[in-house]
Design a protein around this motif. Structure first.
Motif, short mmCIF file in Angstrom:
data_model
loop_
_atom_site.label_atom_id
_atom_site.label_comp_id
_atom_site.label_asym_id
_atom_site.label_seq_id
_atom_site.Cartn_x
_atom_site.Cartn_y
_atom_site.Cartn_z
N TYR A 165 69.13 48.20 15.72
CA TYR A 165 69.02 47.39 16.94
C TYR A 165 70.33 47.34 17.70
CZ TYR A 165 68.73 43.44 20.08
OH TYR A 165 68.81 42.66 21.20
N THR A 167 71.50 50.63 19.38
CA THR A 167 70.73 50.93 20.60
C THR A 167 71.03 49.91 21.70
OG1 THR A 167 68.83 49.67 19.74
CG2 THR A 167 68.86 52.05 19.34
N ASP A 219 70.02 43.59 29.23
CA ASP A 219 68.91 43.32 28.33
C ASP A 219 68.10 42.10 28.78
OD1 ASP A 219 67.63 44.00 25.66
OD2 ASP A 219 68.13 41.89 25.32
N ASN A 223 61.14 44.54 26.49
CA ASN A 223 60.66 45.75 25.83
C ASN A 223 60.62 45.57 24.31
OD1 ASN A 223 63.40 46.01 24.99
ND2 ASN A 223 63.89 47.11 26.89
N TRP A 224 60.48 46.69 23.58
CA TRP A 224 60.34 46.65 22.13
C TRP A 224 61.57 46.06 21.45
CZ3 TRP A 224 63.98 49.31 19.38
CH2 TRP A 224 64.72 50.29 20.06
N ARG A 225 62.75 46.16 22.09
CA ARG A 225 63.97 45.63 21.48
C ARG A 225 63.91 44.11 21.35
NH1 ARG A 225 66.86 49.76 24.16
NH2 ARG A 225 67.13 48.41 25.95
N ASP A 226 63.22 43.44 22.27
CA ASP A 226 63.10 41.98 22.20
C ASP A 226 62.28 41.56 20.98
OD1 ASP A 226 64.46 41.31 24.73
OD2 ASP A 226 62.80 42.42 25.62
N LEU A 227 61.21 42.29 20.70
CA LEU A 227 60.41 42.01 19.51
C LEU A 227 61.22 42.27 18.25
CD1 LEU A 227 57.66 41.21 18.35
CD2 LEU A 227 57.00 43.64 18.45
N LEU A 228 62.00 43.35 18.27
CA LEU A 228 62.84 43.67 17.12
C LEU A 228 63.94 42.61 16.94
CD1 LEU A 228 63.57 45.64 14.87
CD2 LEU A 228 64.89 46.98 16.53
#
Length: 201
Positions: free
Chosen positions: A24, A27, A43, A48-53
Motif C-alpha cells: 500500500y 504505491t 489521494d 479507488n481500491w487503495r482506500d479499501l486497502l
C-alpha cells in the motif's frame, strides 16, 4: 493463555499485514514525487481500491495490537504495556478514519470548503501518527525492561523502537515501510510458536 484458534488468527493477521502494508505505502508514495503531503492531497481527491486497502490495513493493525494486549495477560508486570497497546490501537483507528474525508471529497465537487477539509485531514493524520510514534516508543521501552517477556517479543519491541526513532527523524521515516513488516513477521512467528506450545500441552 490464548486458545489454539486465537493463536492461529493472531499469527495470520500480522503475516497478512506484513504483505499489505509495504504494498500500500509504496504505491501510495509512488503517486507523487513531491513527498507525503502531495501524495496525501492527491489521494484525498480520489476514491479507488487503495482506500479499501487502507481500511483493511487499519483494521488488521488494530487487531494485532489488541490481540497482543490480550496475550500479555500471561505475563507479570505487563499492565502498562497492555494499556499502551490499546492506546496504539486507538491512534491507528483515528489515523485510518481520515478515509471519511477521502470519501466526502471524492463524492463532492471541489469547492472552497474542500481545502479546509484537506487541511483538517492532514492535521488529523500527522497528529495521530506523531502521538502514535511517542506511545509506541514508550511501549517498546516498557516491554524491553520487562524480564518476563520472551526473546521474540523483545525482538519485536527492538524493531518497534527503531522504527519510532526513524519516524522522528522524518527523513528516514520511509525505511519503516520495510522495518514494520519485519517486526510483524517476528510477531507472527512468536504466535506460531505459542500455538505449537499449546498443542504440545
Amino acid at each position: 493463555m490464548m486458545s489454539t484458534r486465537e493463536n492461529f488468527i493472531s499469527a495470520a493477521a500480522p503475516a497478512l499485514l506484513a504483505v499489505l502494508f509495504p504494498f500500500y505505502w509504496i504505491t501510495f508514495l509512488g503517486q507523487s514525487f513531491n513527498g507525503f503531503e502531495e501524495a496525501f492531497k492527491q489521494d484525498l481527491l480520489t476514491l479507488n481500491w487503495r482506500d479499501l486497502l487502507f481500511v483493511l490495513i487499519g483494521a488488521l493493525e488494530v487487531f494485532v495490537y489488541i490481540s497482543l494486549s490480550k496475550h500479555l495477560k500471561c505475563y507479570l508486570n505487563a499492565n502498562a504495556a497492555r494499556l499502551l497497546l490499546l492506546m496504539m490501537a486507538s491512534l491507528v483507528t483515528l489515523f485510518h478514519l481520515t478515509v471519511v474525508f477521502d470519501i466526502y471529497l471524492a463524492l463532492t465537487q471541489y469547492n472552497s470548503l474542500s481545502e479546509n477539509i484537506s487541511f483538517a485531514a492532514m492535521i488529523l493524520s500527522l497528529g495521530s501518527l506523531g502521538i502514535f510514534t511517542l506511545v509506541a516508543a514508550v511501549f517498546s521501552i516498557v516491554s524491553l525492561v520487562n524480564k518476563q517477556l520472551p526473546p521474540l517479543l523483545k525482538a519485536f519491541c527492538v524493531l518497534m523502537l527503531l522504527m519510532c526513532i526513524l519516524q522522528m527523524t522524518v527523513v528516514l521515516a520511509f525505511t519503516n515501510v520495510f522495518l514494520f513488516p519485519a517486526a510483524l513477521l517476528i510477531l507472527s512467528i512468536y504466535f506460531v510458536k505459542e500455538r505449537e506450545e499449546l498443542e504440545v500441552i
